[in-house]
Design a protein around this motif. Sequence first.
Motif, short mmCIF file in Angstrom:
data_model
loop_
_atom_site.label_atom_id
_atom_site.label_comp_id
_atom_site.label_asym_id
_atom_site.label_seq_id
_atom_site.Cartn_x
_atom_site.Cartn_y
_atom_site.Cartn_z
N THR A 162 15.17 1.11 71.08
CA THR A 162 16.47 1.08 70.79
C THR A 162 17.45 1.41 71.62
O THR A 162 17.39 2.07 72.75
CB THR A 162 16.84 1.54 69.28
N MET A 163 18.58 0.87 71.78
CA MET A 163 19.78 1.31 72.66
C MET A 163 20.22 2.65 72.43
O MET A 163 20.46 3.44 73.38
CB MET A 163 20.93 0.16 72.48
N MET A 164 20.33 2.96 71.04
CA MET A 164 20.50 4.39 70.82
C MET A 164 19.65 5.53 71.34
O MET A 164 20.15 6.52 71.73
CB MET A 164 20.80 4.53 69.36
N ARG A 165 18.31 5.22 71.11
CA ARG A 165 17.30 6.01 71.36
C ARG A 165 16.41 5.93 72.47
O ARG A 165 15.50 6.92 72.67
CB ARG A 165 16.31 6.29 69.84
N GLY A 166 16.53 4.86 73.16
CA GLY A 166 15.75 4.48 74.04
C GLY A 166 14.13 4.48 73.84
O GLY A 166 14.21 3.96 72.69
N LEU A 167 13.41 4.69 74.66
CA LEU A 167 11.89 4.19 74.34
C LEU A 167 11.08 5.37 73.82
O LEU A 167 11.19 6.61 74.09
CB LEU A 167 11.40 3.94 75.61
N GLU A 168 10.84 5.36 72.58
CA GLU A 168 10.28 6.30 71.76
C GLU A 168 8.66 6.11 71.48
O GLU A 168 8.38 5.09 71.08
CB GLU A 168 10.75 6.57 70.37
N LEU A 169 7.82 7.07 71.98
CA LEU A 169 6.69 6.98 71.75
C LEU A 169 6.20 7.24 69.95
O LEU A 169 6.75 8.29 69.39
CB LEU A 169 5.66 7.96 72.26
N LEU A 170 5.55 6.56 69.33
CA LEU A 170 5.50 6.49 67.58
C LEU A 170 4.12 7.11 67.42
O LEU A 170 3.96 8.05 66.65
CB LEU A 170 5.41 5.22 67.07
N ILE A 171 2.98 6.64 68.14
CA ILE A 171 1.78 7.15 68.05
C ILE A 171 0.78 6.64 69.12
O ILE A 171 1.01 5.64 69.72
CB ILE A 171 1.08 6.49 66.53
N TYR A 172 -0.47 7.40 69.31
CA TYR A 172 -1.17 6.87 70.20
C TYR A 172 -2.70 7.17 69.70
O TYR A 172 -2.82 8.17 69.08
CB TYR A 172 -0.97 7.28 71.44
N PHE A 173 -3.48 6.32 70.33
CA PHE A 173 -5.05 6.35 69.87
C PHE A 173 -5.79 6.46 71.06
O PHE A 173 -5.29 5.84 72.09
CB PHE A 173 -5.48 5.09 69.17
N ASN A 174 -7.03 7.37 70.99
CA ASN A 174 -8.04 7.41 72.01
C ASN A 174 -9.19 6.95 71.17
O ASN A 174 -9.71 7.63 70.35
CB ASN A 174 -8.00 8.75 72.62
N ASN A 175 -9.86 5.92 71.90
CA ASN A 175 -11.17 5.53 71.31
C ASN A 175 -11.02 5.44 69.68
O ASN A 175 -11.97 5.82 69.02
CB ASN A 175 -12.26 6.70 71.37
N ASN A 176 -9.99 4.65 69.28
CA ASN A 176 -9.79 4.16 68.00
C ASN A 176 -9.25 5.20 67.24
O ASN A 176 -8.85 5.12 65.94
CB ASN A 176 -10.68 3.45 67.57
N VAL A 177 -9.31 6.58 67.64
CA VAL A 177 -8.96 7.81 66.67
C VAL A 177 -7.33 7.94 67.10
O VAL A 177 -6.93 8.15 68.14
CB VAL A 177 -9.64 8.87 67.09
N PRO A 178 -6.35 8.02 65.94
CA PRO A 178 -5.07 8.45 66.02
C PRO A 178 -5.02 10.01 66.76
O PRO A 178 -5.69 10.86 66.10
CB PRO A 178 -4.46 8.50 64.96
N ILE A 179 -4.39 10.26 67.86
CA ILE A 179 -4.33 11.49 68.49
C ILE A 179 -3.04 12.27 68.00
O ILE A 179 -3.01 13.60 67.93
CB ILE A 179 -4.72 11.34 70.01
N ASP A 180 -2.06 11.38 68.18
CA ASP A 180 -0.59 12.08 68.08
C ASP A 180 0.19 11.10 67.37
O ASP A 180 0.72 10.08 68.06
CB ASP A 180 -0.10 12.41 69.36
N ASP A 181 0.67 11.45 66.03
CA ASP A 181 1.60 10.58 65.28
C ASP A 181 2.88 11.36 65.15
O ASP A 181 3.61 11.03 64.32
CB ASP A 181 0.82 10.14 64.23
N SER A 182 3.22 12.29 65.94
CA SER A 182 4.27 13.13 65.61
C SER A 182 5.45 12.31 65.82
O SER A 182 6.66 12.64 65.43
CB SER A 182 4.56 14.37 66.51
N GLY A 183 5.57 11.20 66.55
CA GLY A 183 6.43 10.28 66.73
C GLY A 183 6.72 9.36 65.54
O GLY A 183 8.06 8.87 65.63
N MET A 184 6.01 9.13 64.61
CA MET A 184 6.14 8.22 63.58
C MET A 184 7.38 8.78 62.59
O MET A 184 7.28 9.92 62.31
CB MET A 184 4.87 8.30 62.56
#
Lengths: 112, 115
Positions: free
Chosen positions: B38-60
């Motif tokens: 977004t213009m206000m917040r820029g690019l934010e990581l929401l969640i990422y997966f390694n080998n189909n497993v959620p590793i970090d969802d702290s950005g959700m």
Amino acid sequence: SQQGEEDPQALSIQEGENATMNCSYKTSINNLQWYRQNSGRGLVHLILIRSNEREKHSGRLRVTLDTSKKSSSLLITASRAADTASYFCATDGETSGSRLTFGEGTQLTVNP
Amino acid sequence: DAGVIQSPRHEVTEMGQEVTLRCKPISGHNSLFWYRQTMMRGLELLIYFNNNVPIDDSGMPEDRFSAKMPNASFSTLKIQPSEPRDSAVYFCASSTSGRGYNEQFFGPGTRLTVL
């Protein structure tokens, strides 16, 4: 505070001039990457520099990294109107796993 | 390879509706990332997966957001119920391995507008 902060926020130059963008970060990194984003598109990877490297070149791009100052610069030489885009640095911290932390970006405008 | 594929490219919905965004990563990539811009917040990581497993969802942002990766070639990001402040461009990206040594390849994004 945010990892990967670029400056300036916006830069406007004439075609043929060089453009320099800077990035500062706060924690130790494994590597630093630069990405480009054209309006309405996804980000595209430009270049990666590892923490043990000081300078890297790719075509008209030159990236430097100073880990003692926690800063990097991206130089685009002989700019073209087609270089108009937003440029982001992204850092891969030593403890961040796969994730990259992106800065807020520099909006570069190259006037024909 | 067609690159990272996202659908839909544009989504306009009304507040309270469920929204599902889809992503097909590049074949062979084992890391997948969902970002919001977004213009206000820029690019934010929401969640990422390694080998189909959620590793970090702290950005959700909150419980209204959920993401799944049932197999190596498909991921969804769901918002239920959607709110106007969710309006943004959502990007999916993939890469070959962890620790960020390899570049991330971004999809074209889904532009979401919640009325």
